[in-house]
Write a protein that holds these residues in place. Sequence first.
Motif, PDB file in Angstrom:
ATOM      1  N   PRO A 194      52.282  62.949  43.982  1.00  0.00           N
ATOM      2  CA  PRO A 194      52.936  63.205  45.200  1.00  0.00           C
ATOM      3  C   PRO A 194      54.390  64.277  44.648  1.00  0.00           C
ATOM      4  CG  PRO A 194      53.007  61.155  44.667  1.00  0.00           C
ATOM      5  CD  PRO A 194      51.770  61.801  43.807  1.00  0.00           C
TER       6      PRO A 194
ATOM      7  N   ASP B 151      57.635  64.718  45.649  1.00  0.00           N
ATOM      8  CA  ASP B 151      58.892  64.153  45.624  1.00  0.00           C
ATOM      9  C   ASP B 151      59.119  62.941  45.135  1.00  0.00           C
ATOM     10  OD1 ASP B 151      59.483  66.411  47.377  1.00  0.00           O
ATOM     11  OD2 ASP B 151      59.004  65.221  49.367  1.00  0.00           O
ATOM     12  N   LYS B 152      58.142  62.382  44.372  1.00  0.00           N
ATOM     13  CA  LYS B 152      58.322  61.181  43.556  1.00  0.00           C
ATOM     14  C   LYS B 152      58.691  61.516  42.252  1.00  0.00           C
ATOM     15  CE  LYS B 152      55.796  58.122  46.469  1.00  0.00           C
ATOM     16  NZ  LYS B 152      56.628  56.964  47.007  1.00  0.00           N
ATOM     17  N   ARG B 153      59.250  60.488  41.278  1.00  0.00           N
ATOM     18  CA  ARG B 153      59.678  60.510  40.154  1.00  0.00           C
ATOM     19  C   ARG B 153      58.120  60.398  39.349  1.00  0.00           C
ATOM     20  NH1 ARG B 153      62.534  55.657  38.477  1.00  0.00           N
ATOM     21  NH2 ARG B 153      62.633  56.680  36.551  1.00  0.00           N
TER      22      ARG B 153
ATOM     23  N   ILE C 234      56.506  57.307  38.357  1.00  0.00           N
ATOM     24  CA  ILE C 234      55.673  56.419  39.831  1.00  0.00           C
ATOM     25  C   ILE C 234      54.546  57.534  40.089  1.00  0.00           C
ATOM     26  CG2 ILE C 234      55.993  55.840  42.146  1.00  0.00           C
ATOM     27  CD1 ILE C 234      57.521  54.181  40.108  1.00  0.00           C
ATOM     28  N   GLY C 235      54.747  58.802  40.195  1.00  0.00           N
ATOM     29  CA  GLY C 235      53.483  59.635  40.579  1.00  0.00           C
ATOM     30  C   GLY C 235      52.345  59.485  39.811  1.00  0.00           C
TER      31      GLY C 235
ATOM     32  N   TYR D 251      49.388  56.979  40.568  1.00  0.00           N
ATOM     33  CA  TYR D 251      48.641  57.421  41.705  1.00  0.00           C
ATOM     34  C   TYR D 251      47.103  57.699  41.282  1.00  0.00           C
ATOM     35  CZ  TYR D 251      51.967  57.689  45.430  1.00  0.00           C
ATOM     36  OH  TYR D 251      52.735  57.194  46.570  1.00  0.00           O
TER      37      TYR D 251
ATOM     38  N   ARG E 275      61.656  64.590  38.779  1.00  0.00           N
ATOM     39  CA  ARG E 275      60.601  64.527  39.973  1.00  0.00           C
ATOM     40  C   ARG E 275      59.247  65.635  39.735  1.00  0.00           C
ATOM     41  NH1 ARG E 275      62.355  60.794  43.895  1.00  0.00           N
ATOM     42  NH2 ARG E 275      64.640  60.750  43.454  1.00  0.00           N
TER      43      ARG E 275
END
Length: 126
Positions: free
Chosen positions: A10, A12-14, A17-18, A21, A44
């Motif tokens: 994704p 727009d995520k850091r 965190i990305g 996924y 990001r």
Amino acid sequence: MARIAGVDLPRDKRIEIGLTYIYGIGLSRSQQILQKTGVSPDIRVKDLSDADVVKLRETVETDYEIEGDLRRLQRMNINRLMEIGCYRGRRHRVGLPVRGQRTRTNSRTRRAGKRTVAGKKKAPRK
């Protein structure tokens, strides 16, 4: 858009965190990967440079079991348990909880298709 191990991260995520996924990578493993590659966890995904994406892709795909390989490994382990006929394998085969949970009540998700309603009469045959 960053694509690592066949997964579009994704935008727009850091990146910390990305990476989660990707199947097989959680937050702690994501932090290990970023520390190993030297990429800042605060960036990001859309702001990653191509060099960073290449470093992340190489590290993830060479050092860790992820996505299809990990799913295949788990499936083989469950099939092995079912073949040898151990208790856990029999529970997997029948679709009951495997880790000692009670089944008299609860376990609704594991026994989804076997639900009955008490006291309901069947329609008479003609």
